[in-house]
Design a protein around this motif. Sequence first.
Motif, short mmCIF file in Angstrom:
data_model
loop_
_atom_site.label_atom_id
_atom_site.label_comp_id
_atom_site.label_asym_id
_atom_site.label_seq_id
_atom_site.Cartn_x
_atom_site.Cartn_y
_atom_site.Cartn_z
N THR A 64 7.50 35.78 -19.84
CA THR A 64 7.95 34.70 -18.76
C THR A 64 7.61 35.13 -17.36
N LEU A 65 6.85 34.58 -16.55
CA LEU A 65 6.63 35.03 -15.20
C LEU A 65 7.30 33.65 -14.22
N TYR A 66 8.14 34.34 -13.55
CA TYR A 66 8.87 32.85 -12.73
C TYR A 66 8.04 32.93 -11.35
N PRO A 72 17.74 34.26 -3.32
CA PRO A 72 17.20 34.76 -2.04
C PRO A 72 16.88 36.12 -2.35
N GLU A 73 17.94 37.08 -2.95
CA GLU A 73 17.78 38.43 -3.07
C GLU A 73 16.54 38.80 -4.19
N TYR A 74 16.15 37.59 -4.84
CA TYR A 74 14.78 38.03 -5.80
C TYR A 74 13.62 37.78 -5.40
N ARG A 81 5.60 40.01 -8.03
CA ARG A 81 5.08 40.08 -9.36
C ARG A 81 3.89 38.92 -9.70
N VAL A 82 4.17 37.59 -9.01
CA VAL A 82 3.19 36.71 -9.02
C VAL A 82 1.78 37.10 -8.32
N ASN A 83 1.96 37.55 -7.31
CA ASN A 83 0.60 38.12 -6.45
C ASN A 83 -0.14 39.15 -7.35
#
Length: 146
Positions: A64-66, A72-74, A81-83
């Motif tokens: 899973t990629l959120y 806020p800390e993540y 990670r998305v980029n």
Amino acid sequence: MAFKINVNTNNTGNFGVMPKGNYEMKILKAKLQEYKGNYSISFDVEVRSDVDQKYKGAKVLYNTLYLSSGKPEYEEQTEQRVNSFFHALGCNGEVEIDVDEELKKAVGKNVLCYVGHREKDGKTFPTVISVNKTKYPKAEGLQNVE
């Protein structure tokens, strides 16, 4: 009744949990999901057989990629990670993308994944931590992954 098969004892496979590390992989499935207004990408990958590395053919499923973080800390790590995921698929620079279209094109693409471990019900499973551009887009002959 006689039943015959061919066996190859030089191809016995690895049956433990694959160690943490980088693996050249192929995306088998990628799908956009939504749960309570939060979006994520569910994807499965397989260790490439055309690159010289252990665990060829092993699948790492249910990753899973959120796409956003409620904490806020993540937020920055999630965005990175998305980029990285979409850069591995061929997107460059700052662009607006249609996620569904990009995921349709993702199936069959070669990527470099960092595999970690997750625990569930007392068992250890491999899981993809990050996805990056492959070092071997089209492997010619076997290449060694370090």
